[in-house]
Enzyme design. Structure first.
Site, PDB file in Angstrom:
ATOM      1  N   GLU A  38       0.506  -1.594  -0.111  1.00  0.00           N
ATOM      2  CA  GLU A  38       0.286   0.184   0.008  1.00  0.00           C
ATOM      3  C   GLU A  38       0.733   1.134   0.044  1.00  0.00           C
ATOM      4  OE1 GLU A  38      -2.817  -0.105   3.743  1.00  0.00           O
ATOM      5  OE2 GLU A  38      -3.743  -2.131   2.043  1.00  0.00           O
ATOM      6  N   GLN A 104      -6.103   3.113 -22.768  1.00  0.00           N
ATOM      7  CA  GLN A 104      -6.772   2.604 -22.607  1.00  0.00           C
ATOM      8  C   GLN A 104      -8.266   4.099 -22.787  1.00  0.00           C
ATOM      9  OE1 GLN A 104      -7.102  -0.543 -20.134  1.00  0.00           O
ATOM     10  NE2 GLN A 104      -4.178  -0.192 -19.533  1.00  0.00           N
ATOM     11  N   HIS A 137      -3.136  11.646 -24.487  1.00  0.00           N
ATOM     12  CA  HIS A 137      -3.342  10.664 -25.862  1.00  0.00           C
ATOM     13  C   HIS A 137      -5.189  10.233 -26.621  1.00  0.00           C
ATOM     14  CE1 HIS A 137      -2.038   7.597 -28.918  1.00  0.00           C
ATOM     15  NE2 HIS A 137      -3.718   6.588 -28.142  1.00  0.00           N
ATOM     16  N   ASP A 176       2.354   6.762 -37.846  1.00  0.00           N
ATOM     17  CA  ASP A 176       0.897   6.364 -38.098  1.00  0.00           C
ATOM     18  C   ASP A 176      -0.016   7.218 -38.692  1.00  0.00           C
ATOM     19  OD1 ASP A 176      -0.076   6.779 -35.876  1.00  0.00           O
ATOM     20  OD2 ASP A 176       0.548   4.881 -34.460  1.00  0.00           O
ATOM     21  N   LYS A 201       0.879   1.516 -39.662  1.00  0.00           N
ATOM     22  CA  LYS A 201       1.249   1.321 -38.634  1.00  0.00           C
ATOM     23  C   LYS A 201       0.217   0.647 -38.382  1.00  0.00           C
ATOM     24  CE  LYS A 201       1.738   1.288 -33.689  1.00  0.00           C
ATOM     25  NZ  LYS A 201       2.261   2.964 -32.702  1.00  0.00           N
ATOM     26  N   ASP A 227       5.703  11.406 -31.731  1.00  0.00           N
ATOM     27  CA  ASP A 227       5.010  10.487 -31.178  1.00  0.00           C
ATOM     28  C   ASP A 227       4.219  11.220 -30.022  1.00  0.00           C
ATOM     29  OD1 ASP A 227       2.579   8.149 -31.526  1.00  0.00           O
ATOM     30  OD2 ASP A 227       3.954   6.697 -31.529  1.00  0.00           O
ATOM     31  N   THR A 232       7.707   0.715 -24.854  1.00  0.00           N
ATOM     32  CA  THR A 232       9.012   0.498 -25.290  1.00  0.00           C
ATOM     33  C   THR A 232       9.442   0.348 -26.639  1.00  0.00           C
ATOM     34  OG1 THR A 232       7.322  -0.557 -26.441  1.00  0.00           O
ATOM     35  CG2 THR A 232       7.497  -1.518 -24.252  1.00  0.00           C
ATOM     36  N   GLY A 233       9.568   1.657 -26.853  1.00  0.00           N
ATOM     37  CA  GLY A 233      10.340   2.073 -28.366  1.00  0.00           C
ATOM     38  C   GLY A 233       9.964   1.674 -29.291  1.00  0.00           C
ATOM     39  N   THR A 235       7.664   1.343 -31.651  1.00  0.00           N
ATOM     40  CA  THR A 235       7.016   2.346 -32.050  1.00  0.00           C
ATOM     41  C   THR A 235       7.836   3.450 -32.911  1.00  0.00           C
ATOM     42  OG1 THR A 235       4.579   2.044 -31.121  1.00  0.00           O
ATOM     43  CG2 THR A 235       5.096   4.001 -32.796  1.00  0.00           C
TER      44      THR A 235
HETATM   45  C1  R5P Z   1       0.411   4.378 -29.544  1.00  0.00           C
HETATM   46  O1  R5P Z   1      -1.039   4.901 -30.622  1.00  0.00           O
HETATM   47  C2  R5P Z   1       0.793   6.065 -28.858  1.00  0.00           C
HETATM   48  O2  R5P Z   1       0.788   6.819 -29.726  1.00  0.00           O
HETATM   49  C3  R5P Z   1       2.581   5.471 -28.733  1.00  0.00           C
HETATM   50  O3  R5P Z   1       2.779   4.298 -30.494  1.00  0.00           O
HETATM   51  C4  R5P Z   1       2.692   4.352 -28.390  1.00  0.00           C
HETATM   52  O4  R5P Z   1       2.455   4.507 -26.717  1.00  0.00           O
HETATM   53  C5  R5P Z   1       4.315   3.852 -28.091  1.00  0.00           C
HETATM   54  O5  R5P Z   1       4.274   2.401 -27.882  1.00  0.00           O
HETATM   55  P1  R5P Z   1       5.877   1.857 -28.315  1.00  0.00           P
HETATM   56  O6  R5P Z   1       6.936   3.056 -27.216  1.00  0.00           O
HETATM   57  O7  R5P Z   1       5.476   0.902 -26.580  1.00  0.00           O
HETATM   58  O8  R5P Z   1       5.677   1.441 -28.897  1.00  0.00           O
END
Ligand code: R5P
Length: 300
Positions: A38, A104, A137, A176, A201, A227, A232-233, A235
């Site tokens: 907690e 989400q 987002h 994307d 994408k 972006d 996680t990098g 994309t």
């Molecule tokens: C997704 O629509 C967001 O705009 C980013 O492209 C995404 O969250 C990046 O995530 P990751 O770095 O894990 O690919």
């Protein structure tokens, strides 16, 4: 009315910078995790009357960090709001530079929760007066609230920073199609007629695996791949690899919220990025652009 700023555990650099811009007192917090997992948080003050009848600004990002994951950061935020309300502030303003769970925002698979907008509804229901987020987002999760909500746009200051690095002959590339509109707005901050291009994408909703394709005309260009979030990098690294194959000279990997999880740094640099640039919505070594002045201007 006197203003005070509560610097949340996750926004220590940005919080103090905003307080300095506003020339107001900054108060920090004492926080820890109990053995059962907690969270504990107290606003670091000796006398609760410090808060009474004041305008109080809470600054707390909700990104994961070495000292707490996003769930802990959200709980800390709720604890701060609860304490400040109990101590009878006159006005309560919340600044969440990075809003967790905003991805989400819709049901991708049956049975899911649209948790992003639930978080907004919970915070909104706590009797706050104003809420500020930065480059959220999914802006659609900010609708239907009682409090005044503002989504601050950091693109101008990010573009100014990149220009200050000497970038020339720029093309803005979106990883994307979903981010193209954002990239078009971003491009306008670099000057007139800056080209914007994008890759295709798609992400497997079950495995999260990304596929991206496309060949663009980037020969000898300085390419800004932009972006809202680098998590996680995956994309960013995939887009950079394609940009490199398309002839890019220099590549800037830019995101408002550079979470840089797992091997993100390695993946992005190995793919061919010359520099990773983020804001201090997330406090790490790529937070090269401070949001402090921009946010302070909204709070003045
Ligand atoms: C997704 O629509 C967001 O705009 C980013 O492209 C995404 O969250 C990046 O995530 P990751 O770095 O894990 O690919």
């Amino acid at each position: 009315m006197e203003k005070l700023l509560i610097v949340g555990p996750a926004s220590q650099m940005l919080g103090i910078r905003i307080a300095r811009e506003l020339n107001i007192r900054a108060i920090n917090t004492e926080f820890k995790t109990f053995p059962d997992g907690e969270n504990y948080l107290r606003i670091n003050l000796e006398d609760e009357s410090t808060i009474k009848e004041k305008e109080v600004i809470i600054v707390q990002s909700t990104g994961p960090s070495s000292s707490g994951n996003q769930n802990a950061r959200l709980i800390e935020l709720l604890m701060m709001i609860d304490s400040i309300k109990r101590m009878r502030a006159k006005k309560l303003i919340i600044v969440i530079p990075y809003l967790a769970y905003a991805r989400q925002d819709k049901v991708f698979r049956p049975g899911e929760s649209t948790f992003g907008d639930l978080i907004i509804r919970i915070i909104d229901s706590m009797g706050i007066d104003e809420l500020y987020v930065v480059d959220v987002h999914s802006p659609k999760i900010l609708t239907d609230t009682y409090s005044k909500i503002t989504n601050i746009d950091s693109m101008k200051i990010l573009a100014e920073y990149i220009k200050s690095l000497g970038a020339k002959d720029i093309v803005v590339v979106s990883p994307d199609k979903g981010a193209v509109e954002r990239s078009k707005t971003f491009a306008q901050h670099f000057g007139d007629d800056i080209p914007v291009d994008c890759f295709e994408k798609s992400r497997d909703v079950k495995t999260g695996e990304i596929t991206m394709s496309g060949k663009l005309s980037l020969k000898d260009k300085d390419v800004v791949v932009s972006d809202d979030i680098i998590a996680t990098g995956g994309t960013m690294a995939t887009a950079i690899k394609l940009a490199k194959e398309s002839g890019a000279k220099k590549i800037y990997a830019v995101a408002t919220h550079a979470l840089l999880l797992q091997n993100a740094r390695f993946r992005i640099l190995e793919a061919g990025a010359d520099e990773i640039i983020g804001t201090d919505s997330i406090d790490n070594e790529v937070s090269k652009v401070s949001l402090a002045k921009l946010i302070a201007n909204y709070l003045k």
